[in-house]
Design a protein around this motif. Sequence first.
Motif, short mmCIF file in Angstrom:
data_model
loop_
_atom_site.label_atom_id
_atom_site.label_comp_id
_atom_site.label_asym_id
_atom_site.label_seq_id
_atom_site.Cartn_x
_atom_site.Cartn_y
_atom_site.Cartn_z
N SER A 436 0.83 -1.19 0.00
CA SER A 436 0.00 0.00 0.00
C SER A 436 0.87 1.25 0.00
CB SER A 436 -0.90 0.01 1.23
OG SER A 436 -1.43 1.29 1.46
N ALA A 437 0.70 2.09 -1.01
CA ALA A 437 1.45 3.35 -1.06
C ALA A 437 1.11 4.22 0.15
CB ALA A 437 1.13 4.10 -2.35
N ARG A 438 -0.13 4.12 0.60
CA ARG A 438 -0.55 4.92 1.76
C ARG A 438 0.19 4.47 3.02
NH1 ARG A 438 -6.92 5.30 2.83
NH2 ARG A 438 -6.73 4.39 0.76
N GLN A 439 0.38 3.16 3.16
CA GLN A 439 1.11 2.65 4.33
C GLN A 439 2.57 3.08 4.27
OE1 GLN A 439 0.15 1.47 7.01
NE2 GLN A 439 1.43 -0.13 7.84
N VAL A 440 3.19 3.03 3.10
CA VAL A 440 4.58 3.45 2.97
C VAL A 440 4.72 4.93 3.30
CG1 VAL A 440 6.48 3.78 1.34
CG2 VAL A 440 5.18 1.64 1.31
N LYS A 441 3.78 5.75 2.82
CA LYS A 441 3.82 7.19 3.13
C LYS A 441 3.68 7.43 4.63
CE LYS A 441 2.21 8.97 -1.32
NZ LYS A 441 1.11 9.68 -2.04
N SER A 442 2.84 6.63 5.28
CA SER A 442 2.68 6.75 6.73
C SER A 442 3.99 6.45 7.45
CB SER A 442 1.57 5.81 7.20
OG SER A 442 1.46 5.82 8.61
N LEU A 443 4.68 5.40 7.00
CA LEU A 443 5.97 5.07 7.61
C LEU A 443 7.00 6.17 7.34
CD1 LEU A 443 6.16 1.27 6.71
CD2 LEU A 443 5.76 2.24 8.98
N GLU A 444 7.00 6.70 6.14
CA GLU A 444 7.93 7.79 5.81
C GLU A 444 7.65 9.02 6.68
OE1 GLU A 444 8.74 6.76 1.07
OE2 GLU A 444 7.13 8.16 1.65
N LYS A 445 6.38 9.30 6.90
CA LYS A 445 6.02 10.45 7.75
C LYS A 445 6.50 10.23 9.18
CE LYS A 445 2.07 13.18 9.37
NZ LYS A 445 0.60 13.30 9.39
N LYS A 446 6.32 9.02 9.69
CA LYS A 446 6.81 8.71 11.04
C LYS A 446 8.32 8.91 11.13
CE LYS A 446 3.52 5.38 13.00
NZ LYS A 446 3.39 4.01 13.58
N LEU A 447 9.03 8.46 10.09
CA LEU A 447 10.48 8.58 10.09
C LEU A 447 10.91 10.04 10.09
CD1 LEU A 447 13.27 7.29 9.97
CD2 LEU A 447 13.03 7.16 7.48
N THR A 448 10.27 10.84 9.25
CA THR A 448 10.59 12.27 9.19
C THR A 448 10.37 12.94 10.55
OG1 THR A 448 10.00 12.37 6.85
CG2 THR A 448 10.02 14.45 8.05
N GLU A 449 9.25 12.59 11.19
CA GLU A 449 8.94 13.18 12.49
C GLU A 449 9.94 12.76 13.55
OE1 GLU A 449 4.95 11.87 13.05
OE2 GLU A 449 4.07 13.47 11.82
N LEU A 450 10.33 11.48 13.52
CA LEU A 450 11.32 11.00 14.48
C LEU A 450 12.67 11.68 14.27
CD1 LEU A 450 10.73 7.16 14.87
CD2 LEU A 450 10.80 8.86 16.70
N GLN A 451 13.07 11.79 13.01
CA GLN A 451 14.36 12.42 12.71
C GLN A 451 14.36 13.89 13.12
OE1 GLN A 451 14.49 11.39 8.55
NE2 GLN A 451 15.89 9.66 8.89
N ALA A 452 13.22 14.57 12.93
CA ALA A 452 13.13 15.98 13.32
C ALA A 452 13.22 16.13 14.85
CB ALA A 452 11.81 16.56 12.82
N THR A 453 12.62 15.19 15.55
CA THR A 453 12.66 15.23 17.02
C THR A 453 14.06 14.99 17.54
OG1 THR A 453 10.38 14.41 17.13
CG2 THR A 453 11.70 14.21 19.12
N ALA A 454 14.77 14.06 16.85
CA ALA A 454 16.12 13.70 17.31
C ALA A 454 17.17 14.72 16.92
CB ALA A 454 16.50 12.34 16.72
N ALA A 455 16.87 15.54 15.88
CA ALA A 455 17.86 16.50 15.40
C ALA A 455 18.09 17.60 16.43
CB ALA A 455 17.39 17.11 14.09
N PRO A 456 19.36 18.06 16.59
CA PRO A 456 19.64 19.15 17.54
C PRO A 456 19.00 20.45 17.07
CG PRO A 456 21.57 18.64 16.21
CD PRO A 456 20.56 17.60 15.90
N SER A 457 18.57 21.25 17.99
CA SER A 457 17.94 22.54 17.66
C SER A 457 18.97 23.47 17.07
CB SER A 457 17.35 23.19 18.91
OG SER A 457 16.38 22.33 19.47
#
Length: 459
Positions: A436-457
């Motif tokens: 499912s392309a929708r499921q892959v996009k959901s996983l990509e969104k989670k990854l982006t959010e996690l990476q943004a949270t982990a990135a230093p300010s």
Amino acid sequence: MRYLAACLLLSGLVACTAANTNTPVSADATHAGAPLPFIDDDYSRALAEAKAKGVPLFVDVWAPWCHTCRSMKANVLSDKSLAAHADRFVWLQVNTDLTQNAAFQEKFPIEFWPTLFIIDPRAEKPLLRFAGSATVDQLVKLFEDGERAYKGGVTGAEALLARGDALSGEGRPAEAAEALTEALAEAPADWSRRGRALESLLMVLYSTFDEAKAKECATKALELLPSTPRSLSWANSAATGLMCSLMVPDGAEGVTALRTALEAKVVEAMGPPAIQMAGDDVSGLYDSRIAARKAAKDEAGVKVLAQEWLAYLEGEAAKAPNAEARAVFDSHRVSAAMKLGQVDRVIPALQQSEKDLPKDYNPPARLASVFKNLGRLDEALAASDRALVLVQGARRLSVLSTRVDILVARKDSATATKTLEEALTYAKTLPAAQVSARQVKSLEKKLTELQATAAPSPK
């Protein structure tokens, strides 16, 4: 009742054990003593046999996570009276969790589970496609319709129904809807296929996931239900119409009246005189009513219905003749318990299913979600581990997505990020028809959010 949402394919990452590879169990061993001689997951073999015998090919497309699929297996396809029809078709079951079935899905795309096909082996063209549940009597009528289309020579409403079936099977919903609408208009009032034709028409309109078509679907349901015999098709049509109305934007003209009227039809379907349907079908009607109450922002109504729904499911599970039949109700029991705010109530049932069905990934996968919901994160992660040993194919993505949520709740962002990266890499190895392309996009969104949270300010 049919599964009325576009079902996302799910997944996880660890390697399968030898007992859970993509190699199917012998059909003779799997279906010994069954009324219909199904071939498992071998379209080429089934097609060759159908050509050699000069009969159509009947295909049951299912998945282990699909409760309606499992209900059909437990309550309908296992009915001994079907043995009288064994010679009418070559019989095939296709498990969409298995990557070996990707070629079949490319040729015959699947949007809803279960989907039943009757295929002309001479041209590899679908003669009939039916999504959802059926009684034994309705299934026999599907056999008749498929054979008529195979032999040809039908006229009038029967010919229009056959054309609508074929167009739906070919993925041409607009033309299928036109043919099915004509069939219903031309047919006599006592036409024996009226319920099935209406059910097929509404599913074709629903499957477009278009707001205008959704409103047409809801309007058609309300217009045509009064002239349709009371049956499982009538109940399914009422629920499909209601779900279509919920796809129409809240502020659209007339949508509130449509929803109210169709919700009343679903309530009517659940009342006397009783319609012959499996417990899973009744459960689907509860599910659609709760969706309507949620759309109406009636939280009190949702709670009342969820309590009634869960009590019904617990009663049906207690009457089930075996573990497989009981497990049909597991996913809806989780849904009802979550809506009621009593999710711990389903833990014993899921633990029993895991014990009784040790090769089934669904019980530990559901336990992972339940334990995560309760904040019991160590137990959630352990259940996720057990599910990942069993699950295979694209379905693994969902199991992994839940695992990421557990890891985030444990404040282990590094492992969660690594798991998402591995999941996305794994998704690229899977057949496109099963991801499912929708499921892959959901996983990509989670990854982006996690990476943004982990990135230093930034400084």
